[in-house]
Write an enzyme that holds these catalytic residues in place. Structure first.
Site, mmCIF file in Angstrom:
data_model
loop_
_atom_site.group_PDB
_atom_site.id
_atom_site.type_symbol
_atom_site.label_atom_id
_atom_site.label_comp_id
_atom_site.label_asym_id
_atom_site.label_seq_id
_atom_site.Cartn_x
_atom_site.Cartn_y
_atom_site.Cartn_z
ATOM 1 N N ASP A 96 30.660 -3.318 36.736
ATOM 2 C CA ASP A 96 30.363 -4.226 37.497
ATOM 3 C C ASP A 96 28.925 -4.648 37.376
ATOM 4 O O ASP A 96 28.052 -3.854 36.706
ATOM 5 C CB ASP A 96 30.688 -3.778 38.914
ATOM 6 C CG ASP A 96 30.211 -4.604 39.929
ATOM 7 O OD1 ASP A 96 30.708 -5.672 39.802
ATOM 8 O OD2 ASP A 96 29.498 -4.564 41.027
ATOM 9 N N GLU B 145 25.293 -6.906 39.335
ATOM 10 C CA GLU B 145 24.866 -7.601 40.429
ATOM 11 C C GLU B 145 23.804 -8.467 39.848
ATOM 12 O O GLU B 145 23.166 -8.180 38.695
ATOM 13 C CB GLU B 145 23.972 -6.495 41.641
ATOM 14 C CG GLU B 145 25.388 -5.707 42.171
ATOM 15 C CD GLU B 145 26.248 -6.331 42.884
ATOM 16 O OE1 GLU B 145 26.095 -7.375 43.528
ATOM 17 O OE2 GLU B 145 27.210 -5.673 43.114
ATOM 18 N N GLU C 155 20.850 -15.268 49.753
ATOM 19 C CA GLU C 155 22.389 -15.120 50.034
ATOM 20 C C GLU C 155 22.892 -13.763 49.168
ATOM 21 O O GLU C 155 23.629 -13.186 49.572
ATOM 22 C CB GLU C 155 23.243 -16.189 49.395
ATOM 23 C CG GLU C 155 23.097 -17.418 50.347
ATOM 24 C CD GLU C 155 24.026 -17.399 51.519
ATOM 25 O OE1 GLU C 155 24.998 -16.246 51.333
ATOM 26 O OE2 GLU C 155 24.175 -18.169 52.134
ATOM 27 N N HIS D 109 24.013 -7.595 48.205
ATOM 28 C CA HIS D 109 23.894 -6.267 47.311
ATOM 29 C C HIS D 109 22.452 -5.408 47.883
ATOM 30 O O HIS D 109 22.556 -4.309 47.601
ATOM 31 C CB HIS D 109 23.814 -6.446 45.988
ATOM 32 C CG HIS D 109 22.823 -7.508 45.636
ATOM 33 N ND1 HIS D 109 21.418 -7.755 45.723
ATOM 34 C CD2 HIS D 109 23.017 -8.888 44.869
ATOM 35 C CE1 HIS D 109 21.082 -8.661 45.261
ATOM 36 N NE2 HIS D 109 21.824 -9.366 44.730
ATOM 37 N N HIS E 179 27.121 -3.967 48.458
ATOM 38 C CA HIS E 179 27.777 -4.034 47.315
ATOM 39 C C HIS E 179 26.665 -3.583 46.223
ATOM 40 O O HIS E 179 25.615 -3.670 46.322
ATOM 41 C CB HIS E 179 28.016 -5.530 46.500
ATOM 42 C CG HIS E 179 29.180 -6.128 47.231
ATOM 43 N ND1 HIS E 179 30.451 -6.342 46.813
ATOM 44 C CD2 HIS E 179 29.019 -6.765 48.406
ATOM 45 C CE1 HIS E 179 31.039 -6.668 47.595
ATOM 46 N NE2 HIS E 179 30.252 -7.432 48.471
ATOM 47 N N ASP F 216 30.687 0.228 42.993
ATOM 48 C CA ASP F 216 31.812 -0.479 42.922
ATOM 49 C C ASP F 216 32.594 -0.216 41.728
ATOM 50 O O ASP F 216 33.854 -0.489 41.698
ATOM 51 C CB ASP F 216 31.461 -2.196 42.900
ATOM 52 C CG ASP F 216 31.211 -2.466 44.305
ATOM 53 O OD1 ASP F 216 31.149 -1.759 45.191
ATOM 54 O OD2 ASP F 216 30.487 -3.865 44.347
#
Length: 237
Positions: free
Chosen positions: A9, A11, A54, A59, A155, A160
């Site tokens: 994953d 970010e 946003e 995260h 997140h 994750d």
């Protein structure tokens, strides 16, 4: 022959790498023949640009936190060596792969696209095939497969990935919890007492169009929802 999979994953500073957005965190969990090995990979990255508000809301990673972190070029070879020849297991793979390919391309050091040196398995596509018409984001899958995600208040790439590893193993070998009402995308209005109809003598409704700023904010939110595997009624899939 041993099968090596990397549950991965990322970010990022924002949604679209074509608009200059960069990776700020990579989290990977290694599976060997469907068993967790503990050989994980985790790094925060200085993107050399600001993070969209946003994205921070999603995260919680701030520009200040990343100031002293390595650049992607500093960790690129180690990351490449770690994932090379493995099958990557990713929820909504096109998003993460798009950002990874962009980061490697920016180095201009001859790195191939990810699909050329890794297999890729998209668990979002898998979940939609298994559970059509239901929510298939990571939180919904955790509920469906009884995977504990109580630590997931924000997140994070490594957390994750750890959760997705449990979900993936359950999806491909475990028993599904048949709690269909909890996981339905559709409104439950019809189930609770039929269709509600407006009175014919009601005054016409006033229609107020969204401003350009409101429409832009709405599209940004839909991008985030789709990244997490959510189903957007406002977009055809």
């Amino acid at each position: 022959m041993a099968r090596r999979q990397i549950v991965l994953d990322t970010e990022t500073t924002g949604i679209d790498p074509k608009q200059g957005h960069r990776i700020i965190e990579i989290g990977c969990v290694e599976l060997m023949n469907r068993r967790l090995t503990g050989n994980n990979f985790h790094v925060y990255i200085n993107p050399q640009r600001s993070i969209e508000e946003e994205a921070i809301d999603v995260h919680g990673i701030t520009n200040e936190f990343l100031r002293d972190k390595p650049l992607f070029r500093d960790i690129a070879q180690e990351f490449f060596d770690y994932i090379k020849d493995a099958e990557l297991v990713i929820h909504n793979a096109p998003f993460d792969i798009g950002h990874m390919d962009n980061e490697f391309a920016l180095l201009n050091q001859g790195y191939q696209n990810t699909h050329d040196f890794c297999g890729v398995l998209d668990t979002l596509k898998m979940a939609r095939d298994l559970h059509p018409g239901q929510k298939n984001n990571l939180d919904a899958l955790c509920r469906r497969y009884d995977v504990d995600n109580t630590k997931r208040t924000l997140h994070g790439a490594l957390l994750d990935s750890e959760i997705l590893a449990d979900v993936y193993l359950a999806m491909t070998g475990g028993q599904v919890k048949l709690n269909l009402n909890q996981n339905k995308d559709d409104s439950s209005e019809d189930q609770k007492g039929g269709i509600r109809r407006l009175s014919s003598d009601r005054a016409p409704l006033v229609v107020i169009a969204a401003s350009e700023a409101e429409q832009s904010a709405h599209q940004t939110r839909l991008d985030i929802v789709q990244k997490e595997g959510g189903h957007c009624l406002w977009r055809a899939e």
